[in-house]
Motif scaffolding. Structure first.
Motif, short mmCIF file in Angstrom:
data_model
loop_
_atom_site.label_atom_id
_atom_site.label_comp_id
_atom_site.label_asym_id
_atom_site.label_seq_id
_atom_site.Cartn_x
_atom_site.Cartn_y
_atom_site.Cartn_z
N PHE A 282 6.28 -25.53 -7.26
CA PHE A 282 5.52 -24.57 -8.24
C PHE A 282 6.55 -24.15 -9.42
CE2 PHE A 282 4.84 -20.20 -9.53
CZ PHE A 282 3.66 -20.35 -9.89
N GLY B 267 6.99 -26.92 -11.63
CA GLY B 267 6.00 -26.95 -12.71
C GLY B 267 6.12 -26.20 -13.66
N ARG C 188 6.65 -26.94 -17.50
CA ARG C 188 5.76 -25.99 -18.77
C ARG C 188 6.45 -25.59 -19.71
NH1 ARG C 188 3.07 -21.29 -16.50
NH2 ARG C 188 4.88 -20.13 -17.16
N MET D 29 2.72 -29.11 -10.35
CA MET D 29 1.73 -28.25 -9.97
C MET D 29 0.69 -28.82 -9.03
SD MET D 29 2.11 -24.87 -10.35
CE MET D 29 3.00 -24.89 -11.68
N TYR E 79 -0.05 -27.76 -5.36
CA TYR E 79 -1.36 -27.53 -4.89
C TYR E 79 -1.98 -28.32 -3.43
CZ TYR E 79 -6.58 -27.01 -4.69
OH TYR E 79 -7.84 -27.05 -4.18
N VAL F 16 -0.69 -20.80 -7.75
CA VAL F 16 -0.57 -22.17 -8.10
C VAL F 16 -2.10 -22.71 -8.67
CG1 VAL F 16 -0.74 -24.54 -6.97
CG2 VAL F 16 1.08 -22.75 -6.49
N THR G 269 -2.27 -21.21 -12.16
CA THR G 269 -1.46 -21.77 -13.09
C THR G 269 -2.17 -23.39 -13.42
OG1 THR G 269 0.35 -20.70 -12.40
CG2 THR G 269 0.93 -22.72 -13.37
N LEU G 270 -2.46 -24.03 -12.37
CA LEU G 270 -3.15 -25.43 -12.65
C LEU G 270 -4.30 -25.19 -13.73
CD1 LEU G 270 -3.55 -27.29 -9.12
CD2 LEU G 270 -2.58 -28.25 -11.21
#
Length: 174
Positions: A44, A47, A51, A63, A67, A76, A79-80
């Protein structure tokens, strides 16, 4: 010599990312992941760092891995959804919103994200319902109130728009 451990590497990587040293932060996360491949928080954080560095493709990959390891973490999932939306993939983003709301239907951030997606698809009635749910769960959520005001404007709901405007002014004066 001190033995490396994942927690130290994770903390070091977060500190580096906060300073904008993304390449070094990513290297730290990668080192930690070689030690604890199933630690979803490392994936996470990796990711989020990708980003923030502007590398959305690797951010999405990391990410999705987080997940896969832990599909029950709302942060998570959220954020996805936001990541996919920012990559112009609204339908997949929407699916993650619904997955997250199945975990917790009181998650105001997911309702707001869902509303933003509907709004940008010009599905204003669905958008207003999503923003209203966000505010039901978090009455002082500024972004949702702001978004609802704009949605009411699109729907021609003058009274609703004015109520949102009044509440936004109230929040600005706090």
């Amino acid at each position: 010599m001190m033995k490396e451990n994942c927690e130290k590497l994770n903390n070091q990587a977060i500190a580096l990312a906060q300073e904008g040293a993304y390449d070094e932060a990513i290297a730290c996360f990668m080192r930690a992941i070689t030690m604890e491949n199933q630690n979803y928080l490392l994936w996470f954080n990796l990711g989020v760092t990708y980003r923030d560095a502007g590398d959305l493709k690797n951010a999405l990959s990391a990410m999705e891995h987080a997940y896969y390891i832990n599909p029950d973490d709302e942060e998570v999932v959220e954020t996805l959804a936001v990541l996919l939306y920012s990559m112009n993939n609204p339908h997949e983003a929407m699916q993650y919103c619904f997955l997250g709301l199945n975990l917790n239907d009181k998650n105001a951030h997911l309702w707001n994200t869902l509303g933003v997606i509907f709004f940008n698809m010009e599905e204003y009635q669905d958008a207003s319902e999503a923003f209203e749910m966000a505010l039901t769960n978090s009455p002082y959520y500024y972004d949702a109130l702001f978004n609802l005001r704009d949605t009411y404007e699109e729907l021609g709901n003058k009274a609703g728009r004015e109520e949102c405007e009044r509440r936004l002014k109230e929040l600005d004066n706090k």
